[in-house]
Write an enzyme that holds these catalytic residues in place. Structure first.
Site, short mmCIF file in Angstrom:
data_model
loop_
_atom_site.label_atom_id
_atom_site.label_comp_id
_atom_site.label_asym_id
_atom_site.label_seq_id
_atom_site.Cartn_x
_atom_site.Cartn_y
_atom_site.Cartn_z
N ARG A 95 0.79 -1.13 -0.08
CA ARG A 95 -0.05 -0.09 -0.05
C ARG A 95 0.85 1.25 0.07
O ARG A 95 1.92 1.40 0.74
CB ARG A 95 -0.76 -0.08 1.29
CG ARG A 95 -1.96 -1.29 1.37
CD ARG A 95 -2.92 -1.06 0.58
NE ARG A 95 -3.66 0.10 0.33
CZ ARG A 95 -4.48 0.69 -0.54
NH1 ARG A 95 -4.72 -0.17 -1.40
NH2 ARG A 95 -4.96 1.88 -0.31
N ASN A 111 11.01 -0.44 5.86
CA ASN A 111 10.58 -1.13 4.57
C ASN A 111 11.53 -1.82 4.14
O ASN A 111 13.01 -1.61 4.16
CB ASN A 111 9.99 -0.03 3.56
CG ASN A 111 9.65 -1.16 2.48
OD1 ASN A 111 8.76 -1.89 2.59
ND2 ASN A 111 9.74 -0.35 1.26
N HIS A 113 12.74 -3.29 0.48
CA HIS A 113 12.33 -3.11 -1.29
C HIS A 113 13.20 -4.09 -2.01
O HIS A 113 14.42 -4.32 -1.89
CB HIS A 113 12.34 -1.77 -1.77
CG HIS A 113 11.96 -1.43 -3.01
ND1 HIS A 113 10.71 -1.59 -3.44
CD2 HIS A 113 12.88 -1.30 -4.13
CE1 HIS A 113 10.76 -1.22 -4.81
NE2 HIS A 113 11.88 -1.21 -5.21
N ASP A 149 9.85 4.61 -1.78
CA ASP A 149 11.20 3.93 -2.00
C ASP A 149 12.22 4.70 -1.94
O ASP A 149 13.45 4.41 -2.45
CB ASP A 149 11.01 2.94 -3.36
CG ASP A 149 9.82 2.00 -3.19
OD1 ASP A 149 9.45 1.54 -1.99
OD2 ASP A 149 9.46 1.48 -4.36
N GLU A 178 16.65 -11.34 1.28
CA GLU A 178 15.76 -10.21 2.21
C GLU A 178 15.58 -11.01 3.86
O GLU A 178 15.74 -10.19 4.68
CB GLU A 178 14.49 -10.19 1.77
CG GLU A 178 14.56 -9.57 0.52
CD GLU A 178 13.11 -9.26 -0.46
OE1 GLU A 178 12.17 -9.06 0.47
OE2 GLU A 178 12.88 -9.21 -1.44
#
Ligand code: GAR
Length: 193
Positions: A95, A111, A113, A149, A178
């Site tokens: 979102r 976050n 990415h 981002d 990740e």
């Protein structure tokens, strides 16, 4: 106790990796931290079952029930804040967040990415890396700011792009990294809090 709230939309493998690492590394004893809650904007997110099985509080807040992005983000923040979070961790949470939401969690919203930022912000990062002829790809953990981002980089991991790669095979290779780099970045942040 420093509470971590993780937001997911799907598979939740990064969330699961975070929970497992927190257990293995005893974040509760060593960092005074725990994963307190997992919130999904999708009721069918596969990660919810894993979190429940680990005894972690889970919540679903369907964005489609809200008329505006602002209304959803206000309700989302209200759910998150019930857990008094030291860190809010976006883990495949698909979102776009409003500036108000981002400002509310300034300095404690991060976050992961699936690209080597600042290259390939947005979607379809793996196909775009292949199409551009990149020899290396990877993932980036970053602080979240109002722009998508783009935020201070906390950690990265690099993987090779192989000649036979498809977006799916490259995504799988990046995802394994990740799962290493995200818990490492979170532990590092927690150790400084
Ligand atoms: C991960 O590859 C993550 O980097 C990406 O979605 C996947 C979620 O996987 N996030 C984004 O694209 C954010 N824009 P997971 O649900 O198994 O953790």
């Amino acid at each position: 106790m420093k509470n971590i709230v993780i937001l997911i939309s799907g598979g939740g493998s990064n969330m699961a990796a975070m929970v497992r690492t927190a257990q293995q590394q005893q974040w509760d004893k060593r960092l005074g931290a725990r994963v307190a809650a997992v919130v999904s904007n999708k009721a069918d997110a596969a990660g919810l079952a894993f979190a429940q099985a680990q005894g972690i509080a889970t919540e679903v807040l369907d964005h489609k029930r809200f008329a505006t992005r602002e209304a959803f983000d206000t309700a989302l923040a209200e759910r998150i804040d019930r857990h008094d979070p030291a860190l809010v961790v976006l883990a495949g949470f698909m979102r776009i967040l409003t500036p108000g939401f981002v400002a509310h969690y300034a300095g404690r919203l991060i976050n992961i990415h699936p690209s080597l930022l600042p290259a390939f912000t947005g979607l379809h990062t793996h196909q775009r890396a292949i199409d551009a002829g990149c020899k290396f790809a990877g993932c980036t953990v970053h602080q979240v700011t109002a722009e998508l981002d783009v935020g201070p980089i906390l950690d990265q991991a690099v993987v090779p792009v192989l000649p036979a790669d498809t977006a799916a095979s490259l995504a799988a290779r990046v995802l394994t990294q990740e799962h290493v780099v995200y818990p490492r970045a979170v532990a590092q942040l927690l150790s400084k809090m």
